[in-house]
Design an enzyme around this catalytic site. Structure first.
Site, mmCIF file in Angstrom:
data_model
loop_
_atom_site.group_PDB
_atom_site.id
_atom_site.type_symbol
_atom_site.label_atom_id
_atom_site.label_comp_id
_atom_site.label_asym_id
_atom_site.label_seq_id
_atom_site.Cartn_x
_atom_site.Cartn_y
_atom_site.Cartn_z
ATOM 1 C CB ALA A 241 -13.725 2.553 0.471
ATOM 2 C CG LEU A 242 -8.986 6.708 -0.085
ATOM 3 C CD1 LEU A 242 -8.123 5.526 -0.473
ATOM 4 C CD2 LEU A 242 -9.141 7.628 -1.311
ATOM 5 N N GLY A 243 -9.093 5.967 3.540
ATOM 6 C CA GLY A 243 -8.779 6.743 4.736
ATOM 7 C C GLY A 243 -7.345 7.227 4.680
ATOM 8 C CE LYS B 11 -3.780 -0.106 12.486
ATOM 9 N NZ LYS B 11 -3.258 1.260 12.285
ATOM 10 N N GLY C 63 -23.289 -3.833 9.799
ATOM 11 C CA GLY C 63 -24.157 -2.796 9.251
ATOM 12 C C GLY C 63 -23.586 -1.389 9.310
ATOM 13 C CG HIS D 118 -0.892 -2.661 15.801
ATOM 14 N ND1 HIS D 118 -0.607 -1.362 16.105
ATOM 15 C CD2 HIS D 118 -0.368 -2.848 14.565
ATOM 16 C CE1 HIS D 118 0.058 -0.797 15.106
ATOM 17 N NE2 HIS D 118 0.213 -1.687 14.161
ATOM 18 C CG MET E 42 -14.709 2.420 7.171
ATOM 19 S SD MET E 42 -13.714 1.008 7.761
ATOM 20 C CE MET E 42 -13.377 0.202 6.213
ATOM 21 C CE1 TYR F 214 1.145 2.285 13.499
ATOM 22 C CE2 TYR F 214 -0.593 3.681 12.614
ATOM 23 C CZ TYR F 214 0.076 2.473 12.638
ATOM 24 O OH TYR F 214 -0.322 1.466 11.786
ATOM 25 C CG ASP G 1 -5.394 2.901 10.336
ATOM 26 O OD1 ASP G 1 -6.113 2.204 11.069
ATOM 27 O OD2 ASP G 1 -4.172 2.674 10.167
HETATM 28 N N1 LIG Z 1 -1.559 -2.737 10.883
HETATM 29 C C1 LIG Z 1 -0.274 -2.641 10.608
HETATM 30 O O1 LIG Z 1 0.535 -3.451 11.070
HETATM 31 C C2 LIG Z 1 0.195 -1.539 9.719
HETATM 32 C C3 LIG Z 1 1.503 -1.546 9.221
HETATM 33 C C4 LIG Z 1 1.900 -0.492 8.384
HETATM 34 C C5 LIG Z 1 0.984 0.502 8.060
HETATM 35 N N2 LIG Z 1 -0.280 0.499 8.584
HETATM 36 C C6 LIG Z 1 -1.281 1.553 8.282
HETATM 37 O O2 LIG Z 1 -1.370 1.703 6.864
HETATM 38 C C7 LIG Z 1 -1.058 3.050 6.523
HETATM 39 C C8 LIG Z 1 -0.421 3.133 5.171
HETATM 40 O O3 LIG Z 1 0.686 2.259 5.067
HETATM 41 P P1 LIG Z 1 2.183 2.769 4.910
HETATM 42 O O4 LIG Z 1 2.326 4.063 5.568
HETATM 43 O O5 LIG Z 1 3.020 1.647 5.340
HETATM 44 O O6 LIG Z 1 2.415 2.869 3.337
HETATM 45 P P2 LIG Z 1 1.710 3.575 2.098
HETATM 46 O O7 LIG Z 1 0.556 4.367 2.514
HETATM 47 O O8 LIG Z 1 1.530 2.516 1.073
HETATM 48 O O9 LIG Z 1 2.886 4.536 1.595
HETATM 49 C C9 LIG Z 1 3.327 5.624 2.354
HETATM 50 C C10 LIG Z 1 4.609 6.149 1.737
HETATM 51 O O10 LIG Z 1 4.337 6.620 0.427
HETATM 52 C C11 LIG Z 1 4.629 8.016 0.304
HETATM 53 N N3 LIG Z 1 3.537 8.528 -0.536
HETATM 54 C C12 LIG Z 1 2.266 8.800 -0.165
HETATM 55 N N4 LIG Z 1 1.529 9.159 -1.229
HETATM 56 C C13 LIG Z 1 2.342 9.113 -2.302
HETATM 57 C C14 LIG Z 1 2.159 9.389 -3.669
HETATM 58 N N5 LIG Z 1 0.973 9.753 -4.137
HETATM 59 N N6 LIG Z 1 3.225 9.253 -4.497
HETATM 60 C C15 LIG Z 1 4.442 8.871 -4.015
HETATM 61 N N7 LIG Z 1 4.686 8.598 -2.715
HETATM 62 C C16 LIG Z 1 3.635 8.707 -1.857
HETATM 63 C C17 LIG Z 1 4.641 8.537 1.707
HETATM 64 O O11 LIG Z 1 5.523 9.617 1.856
HETATM 65 P P3 LIG Z 1 4.996 11.141 2.200
HETATM 66 O O12 LIG Z 1 4.374 11.095 3.548
HETATM 67 O O13 LIG Z 1 6.249 11.927 2.144
HETATM 68 O O14 LIG Z 1 4.024 11.494 1.101
HETATM 69 C C18 LIG Z 1 5.182 7.321 2.480
HETATM 70 O O15 LIG Z 1 6.599 7.237 2.362
HETATM 71 C C19 LIG Z 1 -0.147 3.489 7.663
HETATM 72 O O16 LIG Z 1 0.033 4.881 7.717
HETATM 73 C C20 LIG Z 1 -0.883 2.915 8.828
HETATM 74 O O17 LIG Z 1 -2.018 3.703 9.134
HETATM 75 C C21 LIG Z 1 -0.676 -0.516 9.405
#
Ligand SMILES: NC(=O)c1ccc[n+]([C@@H]2O[C@H](COP(=O)([O-])OP(=O)(O)OC[C@H]3O[C@@H](n4cnc5c(N)ncnc54)[C@H](OP(=O)(O)O)[C@@H]3O)[C@@H](O)[C@H]2O)c1
Length: 303
Positions: free
Chosen positions: A23-25, A82, A18, A115, A21, A57, A52
């Site tokens: 949706a976009l973070g 996490k 319930g 995580h 959240m 991290y 998130d």
């Molecule tokens: N649970 C897990 O195991 C796990 C693993 C990985 C990630 N995550 C979480 O998911 C989040 C997002 O995933 P992610 O960081 O792997 O990848 P992502 O959000 O898909 O992509 C981030 C990359 O895209 C660049 N970027 C951001 N917006 C952009 C845009 N509009 N146009 C072009 N490039 C863009 C960023 O660079 P700049 O910063 O230079 O813009 C960065 O290099 C993480 O930050 C983390 O919170 C969780």
């Protein structure tokens, strides 16, 4: 509050207990600590109300600092973090809450997730989840969940614990859409949350030059140009229209804004199908069934 935008119509999702959240973070994996507070502040000023982070991290403290600097009230922001594997185990995970809350500077968390499953210490993964259940019962977290759980991990967890996870955060972008995991999540009322939602892992700098970047995919670029939007915005819209949470990471203020500017257009069902068809079925991140003791044993500092 001047300078802080409220986006009243941003989509929210209702979790299986319930709790609602946004949706976009904003994600903060690989956001250097010295840039994280500014990124969080910029995101909250843009209108984001969900961040998130993760113990692993190393930037929970700066997330808290960004929150305070933004002037947005704590009660308006959905904070997700996490527990890292080295803190798995019942007592250790209870203490992981103290570390996370202490670093973030808050007295409750909105969503606390494991995580990843630890295949070499699954009984401790279960004990860690039982500690999350206790934290939930004690009102220290509003919702609990998991990350990188595959269907067989979920089956075992569900057999040995009481509370169905609210969220499963998994690698999910147009080149890796994990239909089996999403089916298992849906069967149990678990919300999918996309990590690397705009395919970051397919183009992280220095992560292997031979990767095919989803950001340059011709189908996505064609759909983006039809809507006068970017490929990133199209991917985020694809997640939102399919009922998922997405947490794009950026430390760049203009990309932080771009990734939030996705509420004024819609993809057609035909466009959604074309994006679904891009799935290559190949994971880019670590295999959740492979133990990585050197990484798993990384200690998480005290608050
Ligand atoms: N649970 C897990 O195991 C796990 C693993 C990985 C990630 N995550 C979480 O998911 C989040 C997002 O995933 P992610 O960081 O792997 O990848 P992502 O959000 O898909 O992509 C981030 C990359 O895209 C660049 N970027 C951001 N917006 C952009 C845009 N509009 N146009 C072009 N490039 C863009 C960023 O660079 P700049 O910063 O230079 O813009 C960065 O290099 C993480 O930050 C983390 O919170 C969780």
């Amino acid at each position: 509050m001047v300078g802080v935008e409220r986006i009243e119509n941003q989509p929210t999702l209702t979790l299986n207990n319930g709790v609602t959240m946004p949706a976009l973070g904003l994600g903060v994996f690989q956001s250097p600590p010295e840039e994280t507070a500014a990124a969080v502040e910029a995101a909250l000023r843009t209108g984001y109300r969900h961040i998130d982070t993760a113990a692993a991290y190393g930037n929970e403290r700066e997330v808290g600092e960004g929150l305070r600097r933004s002037g947005v009230d704590r009660s308006e922001v959905f904070l997700e973090t996490k527990v890292w594997v080295s803190d798995f185990g019942y007592d250790q995970t209870l203490h992981a809450w103290d570390k996370a809350a202490g670093k973030l500077g808050v007295d409750s968390l909105d969503l606390l997730i494991l995580h990843q499953p630890a295949p070499d210490r699954f009984e401790r993964t279960i004990a860690a989840y039982q500690a999350l259940e206790k934290l939930l019962a004690d009102g220290k977290v509003r919702a609990i969940g998991v990350s990188n759980f595959m269907p067989h991990h979920l089956e075992r967890l569900l057999k040995e614990t009481e509370v169905v996870p609210a969220v499963n955060q998994i690698e999910l972008h147009p080149y890796f859409t994990q239909p089996e995991v999403r089916r298992a999540d849906a069967e149990h009322g678990i919300l999918d949350q996309a990590w690397s939602p705009i395919g970051g892992i397919t183009f992280y700098p220095g992560w292997g030059e031979d990767r095919r970047s989803v950001m340059e995919d011709p189908t996505l670029l064609a759909i983006a140009s039809q809507h006068g939007k970017s490929a990133a915005q199209v991917m985020l819209r694809w997640h939102l229209q399919q009922g998922r949470s997405a947490i794009p990471k950026s430390t760049n203020p203009s990309r932080i804004r771009e990734n939030f500017d996705v509420f004024d257009f819609s993809l057609s069902s035909e466009e959604l199908v074309r994006i679904d068809a891009l799935d290559l079925g190949v994971r880019n991140g670590p295999d959740p069934d492979v133990a990585r003791p050197e990484r798993f044993d990384m200690p998480i500092p005290e608050a």
